[in-house]
Design a protein around this motif. Sequence first.
Motif, PDB file in Angstrom:
ATOM      1  N   VAL A 283      -2.602   0.202 -39.616  1.00  0.00           N
ATOM      2  CA  VAL A 283      -2.523   0.346 -38.124  1.00  0.00           C
ATOM      3  C   VAL A 283      -3.645  -0.762 -37.730  1.00  0.00           C
ATOM      4  CG1 VAL A 283      -3.055   1.625 -35.879  1.00  0.00           C
ATOM      5  CG2 VAL A 283      -2.133   2.729 -38.107  1.00  0.00           C
ATOM      6  N   PHE A 284      -3.218  -1.690 -36.764  1.00  0.00           N
ATOM      7  CA  PHE A 284      -3.903  -2.545 -36.280  1.00  0.00           C
ATOM      8  C   PHE A 284      -4.197  -2.176 -34.551  1.00  0.00           C
ATOM      9  CE2 PHE A 284      -5.146  -6.641 -34.351  1.00  0.00           C
ATOM     10  CZ  PHE A 284      -5.999  -7.343 -35.124  1.00  0.00           C
ATOM     11  N   LYS A 285      -5.444  -2.191 -34.332  1.00  0.00           N
ATOM     12  CA  LYS A 285      -5.862  -1.616 -33.119  1.00  0.00           C
ATOM     13  C   LYS A 285      -6.459  -2.720 -32.191  1.00  0.00           C
ATOM     14  CE  LYS A 285      -6.611   3.053 -34.542  1.00  0.00           C
ATOM     15  NZ  LYS A 285      -7.439   4.016 -34.723  1.00  0.00           N
ATOM     16  N   TYR A 286      -5.933  -3.057 -31.240  1.00  0.00           N
ATOM     17  CA  TYR A 286      -6.433  -3.997 -30.346  1.00  0.00           C
ATOM     18  C   TYR A 286      -5.957  -3.922 -28.861  1.00  0.00           C
ATOM     19  CZ  TYR A 286      -8.792  -8.376 -28.533  1.00  0.00           C
ATOM     20  OH  TYR A 286      -9.629  -9.214 -27.835  1.00  0.00           O
ATOM     21  N   PHE A 287      -6.494  -4.482 -27.874  1.00  0.00           N
ATOM     22  CA  PHE A 287      -6.011  -4.324 -26.614  1.00  0.00           C
ATOM     23  C   PHE A 287      -4.531  -5.248 -26.531  1.00  0.00           C
ATOM     24  CE2 PHE A 287     -10.490  -4.408 -26.314  1.00  0.00           C
ATOM     25  CZ  PHE A 287     -10.795  -3.118 -25.637  1.00  0.00           C
ATOM     26  N   SER A 288      -3.852  -4.891 -25.347  1.00  0.00           N
ATOM     27  CA  SER A 288      -2.609  -5.614 -25.059  1.00  0.00           C
ATOM     28  C   SER A 288      -2.696  -7.018 -24.440  1.00  0.00           C
ATOM     29  CB  SER A 288      -1.894  -4.666 -24.031  1.00  0.00           C
ATOM     30  OG  SER A 288      -0.446  -5.171 -24.205  1.00  0.00           O
ATOM     31  N   ILE A 289      -3.451  -7.631 -25.355  1.00  0.00           N
ATOM     32  CA  ILE A 289      -3.506  -9.260 -24.958  1.00  0.00           C
ATOM     33  C   ILE A 289      -3.778  -9.848 -26.398  1.00  0.00           C
ATOM     34  CG2 ILE A 289      -4.812  -8.828 -22.812  1.00  0.00           C
ATOM     35  CD1 ILE A 289      -7.352  -9.349 -24.320  1.00  0.00           C
ATOM     36  N   LYS A 290      -3.849 -11.346 -26.352  1.00  0.00           N
ATOM     37  CA  LYS A 290      -3.768 -11.727 -27.638  1.00  0.00           C
ATOM     38  C   LYS A 290      -5.249 -11.861 -28.204  1.00  0.00           C
ATOM     39  CE  LYS A 290       0.328 -14.604 -27.245  1.00  0.00           C
ATOM     40  NZ  LYS A 290       0.809 -15.868 -27.322  1.00  0.00           N
ATOM     41  N   GLY A 291      -6.027 -12.554 -27.348  1.00  0.00           N
ATOM     42  CA  GLY A 291      -7.697 -12.582 -27.686  1.00  0.00           C
ATOM     43  C   GLY A 291      -7.794 -12.420 -29.131  1.00  0.00           C
ATOM     44  N   LEU A 292      -8.787 -11.707 -29.558  1.00  0.00           N
ATOM     45  CA  LEU A 292      -9.274 -11.597 -30.983  1.00  0.00           C
ATOM     46  C   LEU A 292      -8.202 -10.737 -31.796  1.00  0.00           C
ATOM     47  CD1 LEU A 292     -13.084 -10.866 -30.544  1.00  0.00           C
ATOM     48  CD2 LEU A 292     -12.122 -12.943 -31.078  1.00  0.00           C
ATOM     49  N   GLY A 293      -7.270 -10.354 -31.290  1.00  0.00           N
ATOM     50  CA  GLY A 293      -6.539  -9.406 -32.138  1.00  0.00           C
ATOM     51  C   GLY A 293      -5.168 -10.154 -32.574  1.00  0.00           C
ATOM     52  N   GLU A 294      -4.846 -11.319 -32.004  1.00  0.00           N
ATOM     53  CA  GLU A 294      -3.568 -12.046 -32.407  1.00  0.00           C
ATOM     54  C   GLU A 294      -3.822 -12.587 -33.579  1.00  0.00           C
ATOM     55  OE1 GLU A 294       0.341 -12.908 -31.370  1.00  0.00           O
ATOM     56  OE2 GLU A 294      -1.189 -11.568 -30.591  1.00  0.00           O
ATOM     57  N   GLY A 295      -4.868 -13.242 -34.193  1.00  0.00           N
ATOM     58  CA  GLY A 295      -5.114 -13.713 -35.578  1.00  0.00           C
ATOM     59  C   GLY A 295      -4.717 -12.686 -36.542  1.00  0.00           C
ATOM     60  N   GLY A 296      -5.263 -11.492 -36.388  1.00  0.00           N
ATOM     61  CA  GLY A 296      -5.000 -10.344 -37.283  1.00  0.00           C
ATOM     62  C   GLY A 296      -3.466  -9.851 -37.084  1.00  0.00           C
ATOM     63  N   ARG A 297      -2.838  -9.807 -36.382  1.00  0.00           N
ATOM     64  CA  ARG A 297      -1.428  -9.337 -36.155  1.00  0.00           C
ATOM     65  C   ARG A 297      -0.554 -10.557 -36.735  1.00  0.00           C
ATOM     66  NH1 ARG A 297      -2.548  -8.702 -29.836  1.00  0.00           N
ATOM     67  NH2 ARG A 297      -2.947  -6.434 -29.648  1.00  0.00           N
ATOM     68  N   MET A 298      -0.950 -11.900 -36.539  1.00  0.00           N
ATOM     69  CA  MET A 298      -0.321 -12.915 -37.213  1.00  0.00           C
ATOM     70  C   MET A 298      -0.184 -12.878 -38.531  1.00  0.00           C
ATOM     71  SD  MET A 298      -1.201 -16.041 -34.276  1.00  0.00           S
ATOM     72  CE  MET A 298      -0.436 -17.330 -35.405  1.00  0.00           C
ATOM     73  N   LEU A 299      -1.588 -12.796 -38.941  1.00  0.00           N
ATOM     74  CA  LEU A 299      -1.624 -12.668 -40.611  1.00  0.00           C
ATOM     75  C   LEU A 299      -0.977 -11.370 -41.349  1.00  0.00           C
ATOM     76  CD1 LEU A 299      -5.591 -13.591 -40.742  1.00  0.00           C
ATOM     77  CD2 LEU A 299      -3.616 -14.665 -42.024  1.00  0.00           C
ATOM     78  N   LEU A 300      -1.033 -10.203 -40.536  1.00  0.00           N
ATOM     79  CA  LEU A 300      -0.228  -8.986 -41.041  1.00  0.00           C
ATOM     80  C   LEU A 300       1.540  -9.757 -41.026  1.00  0.00           C
ATOM     81  CD1 LEU A 300      -2.120  -6.248 -39.389  1.00  0.00           C
ATOM     82  CD2 LEU A 300      -1.901  -6.386 -41.708  1.00  0.00           C
ATOM     83  N   ALA A 301       1.898 -10.215 -39.957  1.00  0.00           N
ATOM     84  CA  ALA A 301       3.294 -10.550 -39.818  1.00  0.00           C
ATOM     85  C   ALA A 301       3.601 -11.626 -41.063  1.00  0.00           C
ATOM     86  CB  ALA A 301       3.502 -11.197 -38.669  1.00  0.00           C
ATOM     87  N   TYR A 302       2.525 -12.476 -41.425  1.00  0.00           N
ATOM     88  CA  TYR A 302       2.726 -13.538 -42.427  1.00  0.00           C
ATOM     89  C   TYR A 302       2.707 -12.800 -43.785  1.00  0.00           C
ATOM     90  CZ  TYR A 302       1.470 -17.372 -45.753  1.00  0.00           C
ATOM     91  OH  TYR A 302       1.577 -18.267 -46.675  1.00  0.00           O
ATOM     92  N   GLY A 303       2.123 -11.709 -43.922  1.00  0.00           N
ATOM     93  CA  GLY A 303       2.052 -11.020 -45.229  1.00  0.00           C
ATOM     94  C   GLY A 303       3.226  -9.924 -45.334  1.00  0.00           C
ATOM     95  N   ARG A 304       4.138 -10.019 -44.239  1.00  0.00           N
ATOM     96  CA  ARG A 304       5.256  -9.088 -44.199  1.00  0.00           C
ATOM     97  C   ARG A 304       4.633  -7.809 -44.476  1.00  0.00           C
ATOM     98  NH1 ARG A 304       7.057 -14.000 -46.057  1.00  0.00           N
ATOM     99  NH2 ARG A 304       9.509 -14.725 -45.222  1.00  0.00           N
ATOM    100  N   VAL A 305       3.508  -7.308 -43.745  1.00  0.00           N
ATOM    101  CA  VAL A 305       3.220  -5.958 -43.785  1.00  0.00           C
ATOM    102  C   VAL A 305       3.743  -5.123 -42.426  1.00  0.00           C
ATOM    103  CG1 VAL A 305       1.055  -4.379 -43.847  1.00  0.00           C
ATOM    104  CG2 VAL A 305       1.108  -6.540 -44.933  1.00  0.00           C
ATOM    105  N   GLU A 306       4.186  -4.084 -43.049  1.00  0.00           N
ATOM    106  CA  GLU A 306       4.859  -3.195 -41.935  1.00  0.00           C
ATOM    107  C   GLU A 306       3.475  -2.461 -41.473  1.00  0.00           C
ATOM    108  OE1 GLU A 306       7.916  -0.545 -42.407  1.00  0.00           O
ATOM    109  OE2 GLU A 306       8.978  -1.911 -43.939  1.00  0.00           O
ATOM    110  N   PHE A 307       3.127  -2.615 -39.948  1.00  0.00           N
ATOM    111  CA  PHE A 307       2.099  -2.040 -39.505  1.00  0.00           C
ATOM    112  C   PHE A 307       2.259  -1.539 -38.095  1.00  0.00           C
ATOM    113  CE2 PHE A 307       1.838  -6.413 -38.132  1.00  0.00           C
ATOM    114  CZ  PHE A 307       1.398  -6.362 -36.822  1.00  0.00           C
ATOM    115  N   GLU A 308       1.635  -0.642 -37.654  1.00  0.00           N
ATOM    116  CA  GLU A 308       1.661  -0.058 -36.332  1.00  0.00           C
ATOM    117  C   GLU A 308       0.877  -0.887 -35.432  1.00  0.00           C
ATOM    118  OE1 GLU A 308      -0.077   3.453 -33.864  1.00  0.00           O
ATOM    119  OE2 GLU A 308       0.594   4.029 -35.940  1.00  0.00           O
ATOM    120  N   ASP A 309       1.092  -1.513 -34.423  1.00  0.00           N
ATOM    121  CA  ASP A 309       0.536  -2.560 -33.576  1.00  0.00           C
ATOM    122  C   ASP A 309       0.081  -1.902 -32.426  1.00  0.00           C
ATOM    123  OD1 ASP A 309      -0.673  -4.487 -32.271  1.00  0.00           O
ATOM    124  OD2 ASP A 309       1.386  -5.569 -31.844  1.00  0.00           O
TER     125      ASP A 309
END
Length: 149
Positions: free
Chosen positions: A5-31
């Motif tokens: 589970v990746f928890k961040y606000f509904s903006i890019k900000g500091l969370g977008e890097g984590g979201r992008m890396l999880l997507a890059y790693g093809r990890v299924e995750f709850e955003d």
Amino acid sequence: MPKVVFKYFSIKGLGEGGRMLLAYGRVEFEDHRVTEEEWPDLKTQTPFGQLPVLEIDGKQYAQSLAIYRYLGRKFGLAGEDLEEDFQIDQVLDFFYDIRLKAAEVFHETDKELQAKMQDDLIKNYYPIVLKKLDDIIIENNGHLAVGKV
């Protein structure tokens, strides 16, 4: 497969890097996009009272740069040795410096001062730092560091 589970606000900000890396790693995750309403209660449940938080099988990890470095290592974006890690880390920290400058403007409450600050960044700061990033990319054949990032 771990539950992520990746928890961040509904903006890019500091969370977008984590979201992008999880997507890059093809990890299924709850955003988990944290709302303003749920943040006060959730804040007390996070490791340091802030976001982003990366949760793996119920264990929470925090600090955006630590999360980025962990995911980078996990998905083969780390260096082959300490010197390559150093090259990657310096670029990551440079990005963070740029983000801090932008955040100063974002958090300024005086609209007139905010506009002046933004204008100064556009004229005097961003051209310099973006040129440095461009030079790094050219020097590294299209990558930010060691042909991986």
